[in-house]
Every structure is written in structure tokens, then in C-alpha cells.
Design an enzyme around this catalytic site. Structure first.
Site: not given
Ligand code: SER
Length: 314
Positions: A12, A34-35, A143, A147, A173
Site C-alpha cells: 500500500q 518486492d517478492i 506485529y 515493532k 494509512i
């Protein structure tokens, strides 16, 4: 002129960031990786793209040899909700991926690395209103744990090796080009798409769940401004940033001003618990003081622009 590598460039944020960086630093100086292939067609046409897995630490130096990069935006990650379904993979990608990038940065004298942290670094024991930059960080999602660990790692690499890695704790976002995937704040983007396509949306969070948010143009400016901030102005490596806070109910009211017959229902799922552990509002005064962070969009201007762009696109 910088030579920039962007990991996670098909996601994104990466999809739109790459274009903005190419505009500022020239097309050939921004290497998207990117993959997955680029989802945003104009990204593909505008400059170099390479397939790269951040877990394959041997492929990163090859990119260095070919492109002589000096700056990295490391965006490849697995987000909060998806992470709860595959915690081992989320740890692997989010932590080992970051570790590989930091190690690469250390060995190749990379000048600067931007790596987004998240509001997910906070947890149920953090203050939920006006959450300060420096406070209790005890997240309960994999997650969020990745972080917090990443924030500590970034600071460690600076102290130990002088590597200039910088981070901002991004809120949800909102954007119109490429859909987010696997996040808890994704509902806000989904609501716009469904409002325009079907005039109806089933929300996976309760109507009064307030979370911090930011519109993509501000997110891009935030990342580039932190990249270019004078090192002497920065007193830390991780900054709170925010632009607005709202609930699904409040967003629905705003969307209805443009699409009067839009209807919403609420069927909270496991993501409600994640959202309930995050701040409602964020104190980002240190980012404002130290490097001039100042977002342009609020819920009213963001909604107007999203509806306009998505009507054109869909
Ligand atoms: N948008 C992210 C998520 O919901 C938060 O960083 O997972």
C-alpha cells in the site's frame, strides 16, 4: 542525489512512495523491490523493479553491487491482523527482514535507513489518549512485539555502529491506489471502496472504536521529511506521528455527506481486540518540534479527496 532501495514496494505505502521518490530523486535512482510484482502499473513503467525477498540475505548485496544504493526505505512487513494468523512467519519477516537490512546497511556504509514502526508498538498498558512518544510499550500482538523489538534494534545499530536508521510510528494509512492487506486499520480504506461500489459496508470493528489515522499524501511527506531531516535536529530514532483520529461511525457520517444513501453495519471480529489495545489519539509534538512534522489532511479533506479519486477510478 540519493540512490534509494525501497523494499515492500508493491504494498500500500511502497506503491505510492516509489512514485513520489522518483519524482524527487529521478526515476533511475529509485529501485523498487518486492517478492510480488508491482500492483500499480505506472510504478512498473517508471523505473527499475527487482524481485527480492528480504529474508534472502545473499540477494541484498547483489543489488548493492548493481545499483550502488546509499539509502533504504525498508517497508516489507506482515501487518497486525494477518500476523495473528501466522505469528511465526510475521516474526521471521518483520524481525529477520529488518535485521538483514540493518546488517547490510552496516557492512556497506548505507547513509540512511527509514523503517516505519507503528501505533501497534503500544499496548493495553500504554496511555490511550494523547499517547506520548516515550511511554510503556507492552504490545500483545506479534506485529506490535516485532515493532518494539525493531525500534530497539534500530537504536542499537546507531549506538553500536553509527548507522543512521530512523523510524516513525505510523497510524492507519488511508489511500486510493493500492489496497492495504492484513491490517486492523484497513477497515477505513475498505469502507470507501464499498461505499462507492455497493453503498453498503460491513465493518469488522465496533462503530465507536477510535484509532489514529493519516492520509497517504501526508504519509509520503512524513517519510521523506524524516529522511531529509538534519541529523543535528534529531534527538531520538523513533517518532510518534499522527494526522487525525476517528471511529468507523464518524467516518461513515463523513462519507454520507458525499454518498447520502450509504449504509453501514458492524460485525466485530478478532480484530476488535487488537484495535482495543491501541491508542485512540497520539501526541506527536516531538516530531513537530524536531523536524517540522505537520500534516495537511483531516477527516473532512481526506474524505472529500478519497471519494473524488475512487469515483474516478471505480
Ligand atoms: N495499519 C497497521 C495495521 O493495522 C498498523 O500499523 O496493522
Amino acid at each position: 542525489m540519493r540512490r534509494i532501495l525501497v523494499t515492500g514496494s508493491s504494498g500500500q505505502i511502497g506503491s505510492e512512495l516509489v512514485l513520489a521518490l522518483r519524482e524527487k530523486y529521478d526515476n533511475d535512482n529509485v529501485i523498487a523491490s518486492d517478492i510480488r510484482p508491482p500492483q500499480f502499473k505506472i510504478q512498473k513503467r517508471s523505473g527499475p523493479f527487482i524481485v527480492m525477498d528480504v529474508l534472502d540475505k545473499d540477494s541484498i548485496p547483489k543489488i548493492f553491487d548493481e545499483y550502488e544504493i546509499d539509502t533504504i526505505f525498508h517497508l516489507a512487513a506482515i501487518l497486525s491482523a494477518k500476523g495473528e494468523n501466522i505469528p511465526q512467519t510475521a516474526w521471521e519477516v518483520n524481525i529477520h527482514g529488518l535485521f538483514n537490512i540493518l546488517e547490510f546497511g552496516r557492512k556497506h556504509d548505507i547513509e540512511r535507513i527509514i523503517w516505519p514502526s507503528s501505533i501497534a508498538a503500544f499496548g493495553p498498558t500504554s496511555p490511550r489518549e494523547n499517547t506520548p512518544n516515550d511511554t510503556i510499550l507492552q504490545p500483545n500482538t506479534i506485529y506490535g512485539i516485532s515493532k518494539v523489538s525493531g525500534e530497539l534494534l534500530v537504536s542499537y545499530y546507531f549506538k553500536k555502529y553509527g548507522l543512521d536508521a530512523r523510524s516513525m510510528r505510523l497510524p492507519g494509512i488511508i489511500s486510493s491506489e493500492v489496497l492495504p492487506g492484513g491490517g486492523t486499520t484497513d477497515y477505513a480504506v475498505e469502507m470507501f471502496y464499498e461505499a462507492i461500489k455497493k453503498k453498503f459496508y460491513t465493518c469488522f470493528l465496533k462503530g465507536d472504536t477510535v484509532l489514529p489515522m493519516m492520509y497517504m499524501p501526508d504519509c509520503i511527506r512524513c517519510m521523506i521529511d524524516l529522511l531529509e531531516a538534519e541529523p543535528s535536529k534529531l534527538k531520538r530514532h523513533v517518532y510518534n506521528v499522527t494526522a487525525m483520529s476517528f471511529s468507523p461511525g464518524e467516518l461513515a457520517v463523513e462519507i454520507k455527506k458525499h454518498i447520502p444513501d450509504f449504509k453501514i453495519e458492524y460485525k466485530p471480529d478478532f480484530r476488535q481486540e487488537i484495535a482495543d489495545s491501541w491508542p485512540k489519539t497520539i501526541d506527536d509534538s516531538l516530531a513537530r518540534e524536531e523536524w517540522g512534522w505537520n500534516p495537511s489532511y483531516d477527516i473532512v479533506s481526506m474524505t472529500k479527496d478519497m471519494v473524488f479519486k475512487l469515483r474516478k477510478k471505480l
